[in-house]
Design a protein around this motif. Sequence first.
Motif, PDB file in Angstrom:
ATOM      1  N   PHE A 186      13.107 -33.771  60.494  1.00 23.62           N
ATOM      2  CA  PHE A 186      12.930 -35.456  60.700  1.00 23.62           C
ATOM      3  C   PHE A 186      13.729 -36.018  59.645  1.00 23.62           C
ATOM      4  O   PHE A 186      13.919 -35.631  58.561  1.00 23.62           O
ATOM      5  N   ILE A 229      12.041 -27.655  63.186  1.00 19.29           N
ATOM      6  CA  ILE A 229      11.764 -28.918  63.281  1.00 19.29           C
ATOM      7  C   ILE A 229      12.329 -29.713  62.008  1.00 19.29           C
ATOM      8  O   ILE A 229      12.328 -29.130  61.057  1.00 19.29           O
ATOM      9  N   ALA A 235      18.086 -35.450  59.469  1.00 20.29           N
ATOM     10  CA  ALA A 235      18.048 -34.294  60.435  1.00 20.29           C
ATOM     11  C   ALA A 235      18.798 -33.607  61.117  1.00 20.29           C
ATOM     12  O   ALA A 235      18.671 -32.365  61.390  1.00 20.29           O
ATOM     13  N   PHE A 238      10.408 -22.047  66.011  1.00 12.15           N
ATOM     14  CA  PHE A 238      10.517 -23.172  66.408  1.00 12.15           C
ATOM     15  C   PHE A 238      11.138 -23.963  64.973  1.00 12.15           C
ATOM     16  O   PHE A 238      10.934 -23.636  63.914  1.00 12.15           O
ATOM     17  N   MET A 277      19.368 -29.838  60.854  1.00 14.18           N
ATOM     18  CA  MET A 277      19.343 -29.053  62.101  1.00 14.18           C
ATOM     19  C   MET A 277      20.589 -28.155  62.478  1.00 14.18           C
ATOM     20  O   MET A 277      20.422 -27.038  62.887  1.00 14.18           O
ATOM     21  N   ALA A 331      14.116 -33.490  71.830  1.00 20.19           N
ATOM     22  CA  ALA A 331      13.525 -31.890  72.159  1.00 20.19           C
ATOM     23  C   ALA A 331      14.796 -31.435  72.806  1.00 20.19           C
ATOM     24  O   ALA A 331      15.488 -32.002  73.756  1.00 20.19           O
ATOM     25  N   ASP A 368      13.233 -22.921  69.598  1.00 18.26           N
ATOM     26  CA  ASP A 368      13.260 -24.229  70.278  1.00 18.26           C
ATOM     27  C   ASP A 368      13.474 -25.113  69.010  1.00 18.26           C
ATOM     28  O   ASP A 368      13.276 -24.727  67.910  1.00 18.26           O
ATOM     29  N   ALA A 369      14.112 -26.303  69.073  1.00 20.43           N
ATOM     30  CA  ALA A 369      14.607 -27.271  67.988  1.00 20.43           C
ATOM     31  C   ALA A 369      14.193 -28.766  68.595  1.00 20.43           C
ATOM     32  O   ALA A 369      14.577 -29.177  69.510  1.00 20.43           O
ATOM     33  N   LEU A 370      13.714 -29.110  67.311  1.00 20.88           N
ATOM     34  CA  LEU A 370      13.139 -30.816  67.465  1.00 20.88           C
ATOM     35  C   LEU A 370      13.785 -31.592  66.236  1.00 20.88           C
ATOM     36  O   LEU A 370      13.485 -31.076  65.346  1.00 20.88           O
ATOM     37  N   THR A 371      14.460 -32.500  66.599  1.00 20.08           N
ATOM     38  CA  THR A 371      14.992 -33.546  65.584  1.00 20.08           C
ATOM     39  C   THR A 371      14.270 -34.862  65.879  1.00 20.08           C
ATOM     40  O   THR A 371      14.117 -35.325  66.960  1.00 20.08           O
ATOM     41  N   GLY A 372      14.042 -35.475  64.580  1.00 19.40           N
ATOM     42  CA  GLY A 372      13.235 -36.592  64.584  1.00 19.40           C
ATOM     43  C   GLY A 372      14.200 -37.709  63.694  1.00 19.40           C
ATOM     44  O   GLY A 372      14.365 -37.412  62.709  1.00 19.40           O
ATOM     45  N   LEU A 391      12.985 -38.850  69.388  1.00 19.80           N
ATOM     46  CA  LEU A 391      12.538 -37.575  68.924  1.00 19.80           C
ATOM     47  C   LEU A 391      13.348 -37.057  69.845  1.00 19.80           C
ATOM     48  O   LEU A 391      13.647 -37.315  71.252  1.00 19.80           O
TER      49      LEU A 391
END
Length: 98
Positions: free
Chosen positions: A47, A45, A51, A43, A55, A86, A69-73, A84
Amino acid sequence: MASLQKQAHDLFLTGVRAADPTIAVRNALIKRPLTRAPEGTLFLIAFGKAACAMMEEALRHIPTGQRHDALTGVGSGWGRNHTLRAYEPKFSSDREEC
């Protein structure tokens, strides 16, 4: 006087380069590479204003074939209008623009 201006300019550029999020993540992941999670998902993440840049660089360092999985905020300020983004689980060969 010109020498002092050049020195100030050089110092400014050194500071700007040191704060580049892409270079900072690249250097950090070269020193401490991401390890493969053979039976799981990695994972990622990120922010803040940088971000997407962070990423995009981190995704380049995922071990080959690693599920992730990648999440940027990102947002306009703390506590206001944060979005966000996802990403669906994918393999390191799949890329999406941030």
